[in-house]
Design an enzyme around this catalytic site. Structure first.
Site, PDB file in Angstrom:
ATOM      1  CD  GLU A   1      -3.215   0.566   0.536  1.00  0.00           C
ATOM      2  OE1 GLU A   1      -3.893   1.473   0.040  1.00  0.00           O
ATOM      3  OE2 GLU A   1      -3.492  -0.652   0.410  1.00  0.00           O
ATOM      4  N   GLY A   2       0.748   2.072  -1.009  1.00  0.00           N
ATOM      5  CA  GLY A   2       1.549   3.295  -1.085  1.00  0.00           C
ATOM      6  C   GLY A   2       0.788   4.479  -0.543  1.00  0.00           C
TER       7      GLY A   2
ATOM      8  CB  VAL B   1       2.697  -0.177  -5.004  1.00  0.00           C
ATOM      9  CG1 VAL B   1       3.837  -0.198  -6.011  1.00  0.00           C
ATOM     10  CG2 VAL B   1       2.599   1.200  -4.349  1.00  0.00           C
TER      11      VAL B   1
ATOM     12  CG  ASP C   1       7.116   6.449  -2.055  1.00  0.00           C
ATOM     13  OD1 ASP C   1       5.915   6.351  -2.251  1.00  0.00           O
ATOM     14  OD2 ASP C   1       7.887   5.459  -1.975  1.00  0.00           O
TER      15      ASP C   1
ATOM     16  CG  ASP D   1       7.587  11.500   3.381  1.00  0.00           C
ATOM     17  OD1 ASP D   1       8.140  11.434   4.500  1.00  0.00           O
ATOM     18  OD2 ASP D   1       6.602  10.803   3.070  1.00  0.00           O
TER      19      ASP D   1
ATOM     20  NE  ARG E   1       7.786   7.516   5.948  1.00  0.00           N
ATOM     21  CZ  ARG E   1       8.404   8.213   6.879  1.00  0.00           C
ATOM     22  NH1 ARG E   1       9.073   7.597   7.824  1.00  0.00           N
ATOM     23  NH2 ARG E   1       8.351   9.535   6.887  1.00  0.00           N
ATOM     24  CG  ASN E   2       9.028   7.629   1.458  1.00  0.00           C
ATOM     25  OD1 ASN E   2       8.229   6.699   1.300  1.00  0.00           O
ATOM     26  ND2 ASN E   2       8.709   8.753   2.076  1.00  0.00           N
TER      27      ASN E   2
ATOM     28  CG  PHE F   1      -0.891   8.732  -4.225  1.00  0.00           C
ATOM     29  CD1 PHE F   1      -1.075   9.910  -3.528  1.00  0.00           C
ATOM     30  CD2 PHE F   1       0.250   8.581  -4.995  1.00  0.00           C
ATOM     31  CE1 PHE F   1      -0.141  10.920  -3.591  1.00  0.00           C
ATOM     32  CE2 PHE F   1       1.189   9.589  -5.056  1.00  0.00           C
ATOM     33  CZ  PHE F   1       1.003  10.762  -4.353  1.00  0.00           C
ATOM     34  N   GLY F   2      -2.459   4.747  -2.924  1.00  0.00           N
ATOM     35  CA  GLY F   2      -3.238   3.538  -3.140  1.00  0.00           C
ATOM     36  C   GLY F   2      -2.287   2.372  -3.292  1.00  0.00           C
TER      37      GLY F   2
HETATM   38  O1  ACK Z   1       8.690  -2.594   1.119  1.00  0.00           O
HETATM   39  P1  ACK Z   1       7.961  -2.835  -0.144  1.00  0.00           P
HETATM   40  O2  ACK Z   1       8.004  -4.162  -0.764  1.00  0.00           O
HETATM   41  O3  ACK Z   1       8.414  -1.728  -1.218  1.00  0.00           O
HETATM   42  O4  ACK Z   1       6.467  -2.319   0.008  1.00  0.00           O
HETATM   43  C1  ACK Z   1       6.283  -1.040  -0.472  1.00  0.00           C
HETATM   44  C2  ACK Z   1       4.990  -0.959  -1.244  1.00  0.00           C
HETATM   45  O5  ACK Z   1       5.307  -1.040  -2.631  1.00  0.00           O
HETATM   46  C3  ACK Z   1       4.208   0.348  -0.998  1.00  0.00           C
HETATM   47  O6  ACK Z   1       5.023   1.435  -1.303  1.00  0.00           O
HETATM   48  C4  ACK Z   1       6.670  -1.270  -2.792  1.00  0.00           C
HETATM   49  N1  ACK Z   1       7.138  -0.483  -3.937  1.00  0.00           N
HETATM   50  C5  ACK Z   1       6.894   0.810  -4.180  1.00  0.00           C
HETATM   51  N2  ACK Z   1       7.485   1.190  -5.315  1.00  0.00           N
HETATM   52  C6  ACK Z   1       8.106   0.080  -5.819  1.00  0.00           C
HETATM   53  C7  ACK Z   1       8.924  -0.166  -6.954  1.00  0.00           C
HETATM   54  N3  ACK Z   1       9.206   0.814  -7.825  1.00  0.00           N
HETATM   55  N4  ACK Z   1       9.410  -1.404  -7.146  1.00  0.00           N
HETATM   56  C8  ACK Z   1       9.138  -2.359  -6.248  1.00  0.00           C
HETATM   57  N5  ACK Z   1       8.390  -2.185  -5.150  1.00  0.00           N
HETATM   58  C9  ACK Z   1       7.893  -0.974  -4.929  1.00  0.00           C
HETATM   59  C10 ACK Z   1       7.363  -0.826  -1.527  1.00  0.00           C
END
Ligand code: ACK
Length: 312
Positions: free
Chosen positions: A16-17, A22, A169, A151, A155-156, A19-20
């Site tokens: 969950e990002g 991912v 992000d 931000d 986490r980002n 905005f919604g």
């Molecule tokens: O820790 P994660 O697996 O990495 O869980 C979060 C989730 O989506 C919500 O942000 C993953 N995520 C976000 N952008 C990407 C990306 N470009 N490639 C792979 N995972 C992503 C993020």
């Protein structure tokens, strides 16, 4: 590049990002390549307000301004604005966010120490300093493109192949050099500079530098929450009165010096990202370990989940 909705096949949810959801997805014809490639697709929640949709479009516009791909910044591959929900297509970064990556290492560390030091499986001093260095390079690029992230936190940041770090992000990012926030919305209080926490809500590249110092602290402490004994509101009040994070016992004065420099109360006294990057690359070259992981005491560093209290 505008994608048609039928060029994107969603494969599974990544999380969950802002905005919604991912998703991991397969996209056809990315970069004139007549095949398909794995991508990450960011969507807006089904019943999102028009404000959230606008924020997503702002993120898209900001990413479109970053003309050259940078190895330490997540690359925009395209978008699908005709679809509902609107989709942002970015490069897929396989190893998740840096905060989870660091915290996972704590678990591996506990297991491997119980199994007689299989050090190769855990993160080492150079890995951690390299993470910080890579993020500083990504931020150097963003700053050069007049992009204020707003931000920046572990986490980002996403972790790719070969432990590559990519700043991600851009949901809150705005065009610089200065941006004054008008209305209230969720805020990452523990990562914010005093001038951003103040009534003026002033964001500059120098407030990103402050957040970078906090991110350095997160790296050194393998993903602990800054100021864990305080609520976010308490921390915010104290930061405005001069509170800084203390030196973790297992990091050298040289490394803490870099962190602390990011926390000068006066924004102009804080170093630019180019200087931070140079200082960190010198630490990588150093013979000595600047993060003494054998002295790292996990019990000193708490992991708090982000909660509603971050919202002000
Ligand atoms: O820790 P994660 O697996 O990495 O869980 C979060 C989730 O989506 C919500 O942000 C993953 N995520 C976000 N952008 C990407 C990306 N470009 N490639 C792979 N995972 C992503 C993020």
């Amino acid at each position: 590049m505008e994608f048609e909705a039928d060029q994107i096949t969603l494969l599974g949810e990544l999380g969950e990002g802002q905005f919604g959801k991912v998703y991991k997805a397969r996209a056809r014809f990315v970069n004139d390549y007549q095949g398909s490639t794995i991508v990450a697709v960011k969507t807006v929640k089904a019943h999102a307000s028009s404000e959230v949709r606008d924020d997503m479009l702002k993120e898209l516009r900001m990413m479109m301004r970053l003309l050259d791909p940078h190895p330490n910044v997540v690359t925009l591959l395209g978008y699908c604005t005709k679809s509902d929900p609107v989709m942002l297509v970015v490069e897929y970064v396989p190893n998740g966010d840096l905060l989870s990556f660091l915290r996972k290492d704590r678990t591996v560390r506990n297991v491997t120490y119980a199994n007689l030091h299989t050090e190769s499986r855990t993160l080492q001093n150079t890995d951690l300093i390299s993470f910080a260095w890579q993020v500083s390079k990504g931020m150097c690029y963003l700053a050069s493109m007049q992009c204020i992230h707003r931000d920046l936190a572990a986490r980002n940041v996403l972790v790719g192949e070969h432990k590559t770090c990519k700043v991600s992000d851009f949901g809150l990012a705005r065009e610089g050099p200065e941006y004054k926030k008008i209305k209230d919305s969720p805020l990452p209080l523990r990562w914010m500079a005093p001038e951003t926490l103040s009534i003026d809500r002033l964001y500059t590249t120098k407030s990103d530098v402050w957040s970078f110092g906090v991110l350095l602290y997160e790296i050194v402490t393998l993903g602990s929450t800054p100021y864990p004994t305080m609520t976010a509101q308490q921390a915010a009040e104290k930061i405005q009165r001069g509170l800084k994070l203390q030196k973790p016992a297992h990091c050298t004065d040289d490394l803490y010096f870099i962190m602390e420099n990011c926390w000068h109360f006066l924004p102009n006294e804080r170093p630019p990202f180019s200087e931070l990057s140079a200082a960190l690359s010198r630490l990588i070259m150093d013979e000595k370990d600047h993060i003494m992981l054998n002295q790292y005491d996990e019990h000193q560093y708490a992991n708090l989940e982000r909660s509603a209290e971050e919202v002000c």
